[in-house]
Write an enzyme that holds these catalytic residues in place. Structure first.
Site, PDB file in Angstrom:
ATOM      1  N   HIS A 260      17.756  47.049  38.368  1.00 11.78           N
ATOM      2  CA  HIS A 260      19.207  46.801  39.142  1.00 11.78           C
ATOM      3  C   HIS A 260      18.966  47.191  40.467  1.00 11.78           C
ATOM      4  CE1 HIS A 260      23.946  47.382  39.824  1.00 11.78           C
ATOM      5  NE2 HIS A 260      23.353  45.845  40.107  1.00 11.78           N
TER       6      HIS A 260
ATOM      7  N   ASN B 103      27.700  51.186  39.394  1.00 13.25           N
ATOM      8  CA  ASN B 103      29.112  50.250  39.506  1.00 13.25           C
ATOM      9  C   ASN B 103      30.346  50.757  38.465  1.00 13.25           C
ATOM     10  OD1 ASN B 103      28.231  48.488  41.141  1.00 13.25           O
ATOM     11  ND2 ASN B 103      27.214  47.232  39.686  1.00 13.25           N
TER      12      ASN B 103
ATOM     13  N   SER C  28      23.966  43.015  36.852  1.00 18.90           N
ATOM     14  CA  SER C  28      24.888  43.993  37.261  1.00 18.90           C
ATOM     15  C   SER C  28      25.997  44.268  36.137  1.00 18.90           C
ATOM     16  CB  SER C  28      25.271  43.673  38.651  1.00 18.90           C
ATOM     17  OG  SER C  28      26.210  42.672  38.907  1.00 18.90           O
TER      18      SER C  28
ATOM     19  N   ASP D 187      13.211  28.962  42.813  1.00 15.90           N
ATOM     20  CA  ASP D 187      14.754  28.433  42.687  1.00 15.90           C
ATOM     21  C   ASP D 187      14.559  26.846  42.811  1.00 15.90           C
ATOM     22  OD1 ASP D 187      17.557  29.789  43.721  1.00 15.90           O
ATOM     23  OD2 ASP D 187      17.635  27.359  43.487  1.00 15.90           O
TER      24      ASP D 187
ATOM     25  N   VAL E 201      22.679  33.509  38.652  1.00 16.01           N
ATOM     26  CA  VAL E 201      24.237  33.343  38.169  1.00 16.01           C
ATOM     27  C   VAL E 201      24.258  34.391  37.015  1.00 16.01           C
ATOM     28  CG1 VAL E 201      24.011  31.374  36.844  1.00 16.01           C
ATOM     29  CG2 VAL E 201      26.086  32.183  37.917  1.00 16.01           C
TER      30      VAL E 201
ATOM     31  N   GLU F 144      18.513  51.058  39.576  1.00 14.65           N
ATOM     32  CA  GLU F 144      18.664  51.492  38.268  1.00 14.65           C
ATOM     33  C   GLU F 144      17.538  50.639  37.298  1.00 14.65           C
ATOM     34  OE1 GLU F 144      23.426  52.637  37.866  1.00 14.65           O
ATOM     35  OE2 GLU F 144      22.731  50.182  38.226  1.00 14.65           O
TER      36      GLU F 144
ATOM     37  N   MET G  62      20.364  38.170  46.879  1.00 16.11           N
ATOM     38  CA  MET G  62      19.820  39.171  45.965  1.00 16.11           C
ATOM     39  C   MET G  62      18.211  39.056  45.649  1.00 16.11           C
ATOM     40  SD  MET G  62      19.935  42.155  45.151  1.00 16.11           S
ATOM     41  CE  MET G  62      21.826  42.878  45.031  1.00 16.11           C
TER      42      MET G  62
END
Length: 662
Positions: free
Chosen positions: A446, A496, A425, A343, A397, A458, A324
């Site tokens: 989102h 969702n 999410s 990262d 995460v 979103e 993502m």
């Protein structure tokens, strides 16, 4: 005495010293040109004037151009479509415009169209009625027939004229796919006669075309031979097979009717012109077209809600180089921004950069553009570029304590005025923001997976999120060519939240013994882009199970989904879930089920989603029913031809009431 020029609002008409008439479209009070009633009526006045001026030898030719800086003609004004809801009304309006285009085609002096920007639908049909077509090759110039996406096909004799100049294969492909074409591709087909480097060259090229009395040559003889039988029927058969791979005839009849028109009348232009209107009118008056036009207006509604001025982000920093996060950064680069990707796992960063280059290769044109995009995506394992970013997005995460620690650190490093966002999410914006000195700064942005394909994002407003941050986040989403939907913070937000009951209903049915393939076939027959069980396999059954538990779906803990997860069968990524997956595709059963049974099951599967949409609306998660429908269509792919979940329910209720009254 020269023929007096007509008084106009949406056009600017002048005649230069060489006797060339210049008609510039500039629709009054509008950002772009669309074919509204007044613009079309005034074009009729221009043509009437040109007919007289040509007879008197006052003009050598007519050039049609746009007076807008960014576009030619985007097609019909969809806002006016409601004026003609019945077949007779459609035919009457079409007849008037057909007569106008025929008069343009019959003008005794050359009529040249010079195209910069979008030339779509009715705009391209107008261009095809002219004698010679020139376009610039600038990046913003595109041509095409998007009508099929509105449940119709070109209805101003564009079917006939496009086939005459481009031949059946290229013209039909353009109309059946609705794809927008670059000028060079349009010229290769024959839709355009000449391409010039920039819009600055258009006037000079159009002048030469008029003075040299140029006219389009039409399709070469070998393309015209393809209109003869039995070749035409063979082509039609191939077109139907290709179309069936993408859409069902009972859901989207327009492309199938276009193929019928071509097969029956393709070698007889006069009969095809007449038949075009007869087939076009019922499509235009159908519920399918009305609903697809509604979907288009919903997309325009979301675009219009993004602020047009003020915040203009150029640099994005994304924390988290997983699928993502990496794809968010890559998509921002595709849209012209610079992005840094953070990262701690350098292996993850390398994978993300490799995946990004594949995206650039698919989305961008030419080695120079691809290389420039690669250079704009920066691997930043230690977050050195945070201080330069206009937008910082977290995509790590889904663990609250980890996110809270990260945002505490990010807040201290970011520059004033930059957007601080989470892609969560499932966690609440309020909880994530607790460690911040300024919790009103945090906003949710989102995305949905795959980022490059799904149009909705979103924008999540927490209880303490400042309105200014929501506006800036919405502007950012629009800047990366996505549709922003502002939602209130709650478990699952909108998409969702309403999707989960639908998927869990499928699990419940499967647990009760309904065959897997029957469940997914019923969803497809209703109009969903994919069956719910296959969708869960694709998303990952572990993720689907987790979301179901977090959103309190009411599904028993011991169910087929949880058992598959316990067994390590997580769907496509492990090769087995509800389906066995081979070469990236699920192995489906061969059983075909009764259509009436599938219709009933499809309605029953969708009902929990509709009920949750009602509850989300009542809870104020979005502003109104239109926003619910827009979110569910663009976020889940809910059957566009039904106009949205709540629109569909209201239509069903109205039909039931009418039936009872009768």
């Amino acid at each position: 005495m020269p023929t007096p020029l007509p008084a106009l609002h949406d056009w600017r008409l002048s005649v230069d010293y060489e006797g060339i008439a210049w008609a510039l479209m500039d629709r009054e009070g509008e950002r772009v040109n669309s074919m509204g009633r007044r613009l079309t009526e005034e074009l009729g006045e221009i043509v009437k004037w040109a007919e007289t001026a040509a007879i008197h030898g006052e003009i050598k030719g007519l050039v049609v151009m746009s007076g807008k800086p960014t576009g030619f003609l985007v097609g019909a004004d969809i806002r006016e479509f409601s004026r003609f809801a019945t077949e007779p009304q459609v035919k009457e309006v079409v007849k008037e415009t057909l007569g106008l285009f025929d008069r343009i085609e019959k003008l005794p002096v050359p009529v040249v169209v010079a195209i910069h920007g979008f030339c779509l639908g009715g705009g391209l049909e107008l261009a095809l009625a002219c004698h010679y077509r020139i376009a610039d090759r600038e990046e913003g110039t595109r041509l095409g027939f998007p009508e099929v996406k509105l449940g119709i096909f070109p209805g101003l004799n564009g079917t006939v004229r496009s086939i005459q100049v481009a031949g059946p294969m290229d013209a039909m492909t353009a109309m059946l796919t609705g794809r927008m074409l670059r000028p060079a591709a349009a010229k290769a087909m024959g839709l355009i006669d000449q391409v010039v480097p920039t819009h600055h060259n258009l006037r000079w090229a159009a002048r030469k075309a008029v003075l040299q009395k140029r006219r389009s040559k039409g399709a070469p003889w070998w393309k015209q031979m393809m209109l003869k039988q039995p070749v035409r029927s063979l082509l039609a058969k191939q077109m139907r097979a290709k179309t069936a791979e993408k859409v069902r005839e009972d859901h989207y009849p327009a492309p199938y009717r276009l193929i019928d028109l071509f097969e029956q009348y393709g070698d007889d232009p006069a009969r095809m012109r007449a038949a075009e209107t007869e087939i076009f009118a019922p499509l235009m008056a159908s519920d399918t077209s009305r609903n697809l036009r509604r979907v288009f207006m919903l997309s325009e509604m979301l675009k219009d809600e993004a602020p047009k001025n003020g915040f203009k982000p150029k640099f994005v920093h994304v924390v988290g180089a997983g699928t993502m996060g990496g794809d968010i950064a890559a998509w921002c680069v595709v849209c012209g921004m610079q992005a840094s990707l953070q990262d701690l796992d350098e292996g993850q960063l390398k994978k993300a950069l490799a995946r990004a280059k594949l995206l650039f290769t698919r989305q961008l044109r030419g080695k120079a553009a691809i290389d420039a995009a690669v250079a704009r995506l920066i691997a930043d394992p230690k977050g050195k570029y945070i201080k330069h970013a206009d937008v910082v997005i977290e995509a790590i995460v889904e663990k609250l304590d980890v996110k809270q620690k990260l945002f505490h650190d990010l807040e201290a490093e970011m520059k004033p005025g930059a957007v601080l966002a989470t892609n969560t999410s499932s966690l609440s914006i309020e909880d994530i923001a607790k460690p911040l000195k300024d919790p009103g700064r945090l906003v949710g942005i989102h995305f949905f997976n795959p980022v490059a394909q799904l149009p909705l994002v979103e924008v999540v407003r927490g209880e303490r999120t400042r309105e200014e941050e929501v506006r800036k986040a919405t502007a950012f989403v629009a800047a990366i060519k996505k549709l922003p939907l502002i939602v209130k913070s709650c478990p699952g937000f909108l998409v969702n939240r309403v999707l989960t009951p639908y998927m869990m209903e499928a699990v419940r049915r499967y647990a009760e013994g309904t065959p897997r393939d029957k469940i997914d076939q019923a969803a497809l027959k209703f109009g969903m882009p994919m069956g719910p069980l296959e969708l869960m396999d694709l998303v990952g059954l572990d993720i689907a199970n987790k979301v179901g538990a977090e959103l309190g779906s009411g599904t028993p803990q011991d169910n087929p989904l949880s058992r598959l997860v316990s067994a390590g069968k997580l769907g496509k990524k492990t090769g087995e879930g509800f389906y066995l997956w081979e070469n990236g595709k699920p192995k489906r059963g061969e059983t075909k089920y009764d259509n009436a049974e599938l219709d009933r099951l499809g309605r029953e599967l969708i009902k929990p989603m509709l009920d949750e949409c009602e509850r989300a609306l009542a809870d104020g998660i979005v502003t109104n029913e239109d926003h619910v429908d827009a979110g569910v269509i663009f976020g889940t792919g809910f059957a566009p031809f039904r106009g949205g979940p709540l629109h569909y329910r209201r239509s069903q209720e109205a039909a039931a009431t009418a039936a009872q009254a009768a």
